[in-house]
Design a protein around this motif. Structure first.
Motif, PDB file in Angstrom:
ATOM      1  N   UNK A  10       0.826  -1.203   0.000  1.00 46.42           N
ATOM      2  CA  UNK A  10       0.000   0.000   0.000  1.00 46.42           C
ATOM      3  C   UNK A  10       0.863   1.257   0.000  1.00 46.42           C
ATOM      4  N   UNK A  11       1.928   1.257   0.806  1.00 40.93           N
ATOM      5  CA  UNK A  11       2.816   2.423   0.855  1.00 40.93           C
ATOM      6  C   UNK A  11       3.535   2.607  -0.490  1.00 40.93           C
ATOM      7  N   UNK A  12       4.005   1.507  -1.042  1.00 37.57           N
ATOM      8  CA  UNK A  12       4.723   1.569  -2.314  1.00 37.57           C
ATOM      9  C   UNK A  12       3.797   2.032  -3.441  1.00 37.57           C
ATOM     10  N   UNK A  13       2.589   1.516  -3.458  1.00 40.45           N
ATOM     11  CA  UNK A  13       1.638   1.880  -4.511  1.00 40.45           C
ATOM     12  C   UNK A  13       1.269   3.354  -4.422  1.00 40.45           C
ATOM     13  N   UNK A  14       1.085   3.840  -3.208  1.00 46.08           N
ATOM     14  CA  UNK A  14       0.747   5.253  -3.028  1.00 46.08           C
ATOM     15  C   UNK A  14       1.879   6.137  -3.517  1.00 46.08           C
ATOM     16  N   UNK A  15       3.109   5.768  -3.204  1.00 42.53           N
ATOM     17  CA  UNK A  15       4.254   6.562  -3.645  1.00 42.53           C
ATOM     18  C   UNK A  15       4.417   6.508  -5.165  1.00 42.53           C
ATOM     19  N   UNK A  16       4.125   5.342  -5.751  1.00 40.46           N
ATOM     20  CA  UNK A  16       4.344   5.175  -7.191  1.00 40.46           C
ATOM     21  C   UNK A  16       3.275   5.848  -8.031  1.00 40.46           C
ATOM     22  N   UNK A  17       2.014   5.804  -7.573  1.00 44.12           N
ATOM     23  CA  UNK A  17       0.919   6.257  -8.427  1.00 44.12           C
ATOM     24  C   UNK A  17       0.111   7.408  -7.845  1.00 44.12           C
ATOM     25  N   UNK A  18       0.262   7.716  -6.581  1.00 44.53           N
ATOM     26  CA  UNK A  18      -0.579   8.746  -5.992  1.00 44.53           C
ATOM     27  C   UNK A  18       0.175   9.953  -5.482  1.00 44.53           C
ATOM     28  N   UNK A  19       1.470  10.072  -5.816  1.00 47.68           N
ATOM     29  CA  UNK A  19       2.289  11.154  -5.272  1.00 47.68           C
ATOM     30  C   UNK A  19       2.073  12.457  -6.034  1.00 47.68           C
TER      31      UNK A  19
END
Length: 575
Positions: free
Chosen positions: A411-420
């Motif tokens: 979840x943390x990785x996905x947020x950084x990759x696509x929601x930053x």
């Protein structure tokens, strides 16, 4: 298939209900009693049409109109119906009036829910004010949770009280129905106008009122549903109850409240990735089509110019140099627009995707999972189900499931990759930005310039386009005397036009293919990696569910069998 279903459907319902009833006995007494109560379906001889909708949506008035005032219905502007009432309609259908939902009265909602579960046919009423969020949720509860879409009719009531532009009401119904928009019919009517018509003394005015009410259309649609689906619909009701109760039983057996939240977030992430990839592919294909169309128009203009020179009394072939230069300029401009369009598509679609991911991150399920990050560094242990504490409302200690660390990391990785960031351009570290950056470095293929193609009057002359020799072998007939010669000249003119356009399109298609292949390779690298990560986390969660008991698997199998039979009843056809 129909003859088979008339035997198979009730047999399946009886078998599945018996198996499920036996399994429910292994649950805690309170849950077993509650679920067994839900599993009982009262039998009825005729198709049962249940009216549901918000309070004051015109259900009672509609029933009175449908029965030509034979039904003794109380009509009031307040919340008139506070119980479930059954009215006979022409001996064909039982009309069931239910209390309006979402009136702030929980007992009314429960009565309506109970009636809907046993419904063969459902009449969902909504006024000309159309749908708000709560009514959409109720409609989708009827179609999705209760699986009543094949037995549903949406009726917009009080239609003469407010005029709507063409397509507005249709669009609202389709949007509210979502995935079932093409499956569920809808009509609009004004029951009060019909009732007024019944009491109109002047016959012509009475006819006009009755016709304007459109009640006849409602009746026709109800009759059609009753005739086409009524018998099979009766077989659906017990199967729907079996599937619903099985789902409730599985919920009782789930001892981890975060599991559903995590699976939901993963499913939404995967759905967003898959859907966005499809939107990107479609938008990129449109850019390629527009590029090709522009190249065809440019090539045709050169062919027109050449033919104009050829047909003139004194051909001046030097003009073809200018036309060829114009062709090169137009092709290069079309190419530039194509490349710019590809970049714009990526910018726009990936920026929209970032916003979509932010919405997922802001959802209640995602917020619920934020606590997982606190426990991510704790050693997760396998925790089996203790069936003695599986009771609704029983206190539960928060534990760290085996899937928590990996899920929290994802979840943390996905947020950084696509929601930053505030968008792709500002999110320098995002996957979307990386795609745009890499594509920008790789695309930009140019047309090879076409040299002046001289159309001559001698047979066998050729013209060169870059390093490719294109045969033009242009015959000019100074005098065409015979009809066969005229036909041959026309065919030759068409052949060389096609050869010229084909040469241009060959380069255009090469550029389009090479460019889009590079773009898709970048998309596949990032989107594919994200999908694989989601699937790995999902699998880790599924693996952690291996401790589920035989009871869960048996109930799940019953649910699957019930839903499979429901699907067969929804779309009967050859076996």
């Amino acid at each position: 298939m129909t003859d088979l279903l008339f035997h198979a459907a009730p047999a399946a319902a009886r078998d599945l209900a018996g198996r499920l009833n036996e399994l429910l006995g292994t649950l805690p007494a309170g849950e077993a009693s509650r679920l067994r109560g839900m599993l009982v379906v009262a039998t009825h001889e005729r198709p049962r049409m249940v009216l549901t909708g918000q309070y004051s949506s015109g259900k009672s008035t509609l029933i009175k109109a449908l029965t030509d005032e034979a039904a003794e219905v109380v009509i009031d502007s307040a919340v008139a119906t506070d119980s479930v009432n059954v009215f006979d309609w022409n001996g064909l259908v039982d009309l069931v009036d239910t209390p309006g939902v979402q009136a702030g009265l929980e007992e009314h909602d429960e009565l309506a829910e109970e009636a809907l579960r046993a419904a063969d046919l459902v009449l969902f009423t909504v006024t000309v004010d159309l749908f708000d969020d709560r009514l959409v949720r109720h409609l989708r509860h009827v179609t999705e949770d209760l699986r009543k879409a094949p037995q549903l009719l949406v009726v917009i009531t009080k239609c003469r009280s407010l005029v709507a532009a063409d397509g507005v009401r249709s669009a609202a119904v389709h949007e509210a129905l979502g995935a079932f928009a093409d499956q569920v019919p809808w009509v609009e009517c004004d029951a009060k106008t019909y009732l007024d018509g019944l009491h109109e003394n002047e016959s012509s005015r009475a006819v006009r009122r009755v016709e304007a009410s459109r009640i006849a259309e409602v009746k026709d649609t109800i009759n059609r549903i009753a005739q086409e689906r009524g018998d099979l619909a009766r077989f659906r009701v017990p199967l729907q109850q079996v599937a619903l109760v099985a789902g409730e039983a599985l919920a009782v057996l789930t001892d981890d409240e975060d599991e559903e939240a995590a699976l939901t977030v993963l499913a939404r992430q995967r759905g967003a990735l898959t859907n966005r990839r499809g939107l990107l592919d479609s938008a990129l294909e449109r850019q390629g089509v527009e590029f090709r169309s522009a190249c065809i128009l440019a090539a045709e203009r050169l062919a027109d110019a050449a033919e104009s020179i050829e047909d003139s009394p004194s051909p001046d072939w030097s003009k073809l140099d200018t036309a060829s230069a114009t062709l090169n300029d137009e092709l290069n401009s079309a190419n530039d627009r194509f490349i710019q369009g590809v970049r714009a598509v990526l910018d726009s679609q990936l920026a929209d995707f970032t916003s979509e991911i932010r919405e997922i991150e802001a959802s209640p399920y995602a917020h619920q999972l934020q606590a997982l990050d606190v426990h991510a560094d704790v050693d997760a242990e396998y925790v089996p189900i203790d069936t003695d504490v599986l009771r609704r409302g029983a206190p539960k200690q928060r534990r760290v499931p085996a899937w928590a660390p990996k899920t929290a990391e994802h979840l943390k990785k996905f947020q950084q990759a696509w929601g930053a960031g505030d968008g792709v351009k500002q999110a320098a570290g995002s996957s979307g930005h990386q795609i745009v950056y890499n594509v920008g470095k790789q695309i930009g293929i140019k047309f090879k310039p076409y040299q002046a193609v001289r159309w001559a009057n001698n047979i066998g002359k050729v013209a060169r386009a870059g390093s490719v020799v294109l045969p033009v072998a242009l015959e000019v007939y100074a005098v065409v005397a015979e009809e066969r010669q005229e036909e041959a000249a026309a065919k030759e003119k068409m052949r060389r036009r096609n050869a010229l356009i084909g040469g241009v399109l060959a380069q255009c298609d090469d550029i389009t293919r090479a460019t889009l292949n590079k773009v898709r390779a970048e998309l596949e690298a990032e989107f594919g990696a994200a999908l694989r990560e989601i699937d790995e986390v999902n699998q880790a969660m599924r693996d952690s569910q291996a401790f589920r008991s035989d009871l869960q698997r048996d109930i799940c199998q019953i649910q699957v069998e019930a839903e499979t039979m429901l699907d067969r009843l929804a779309t009967p056809g050859p076996n």
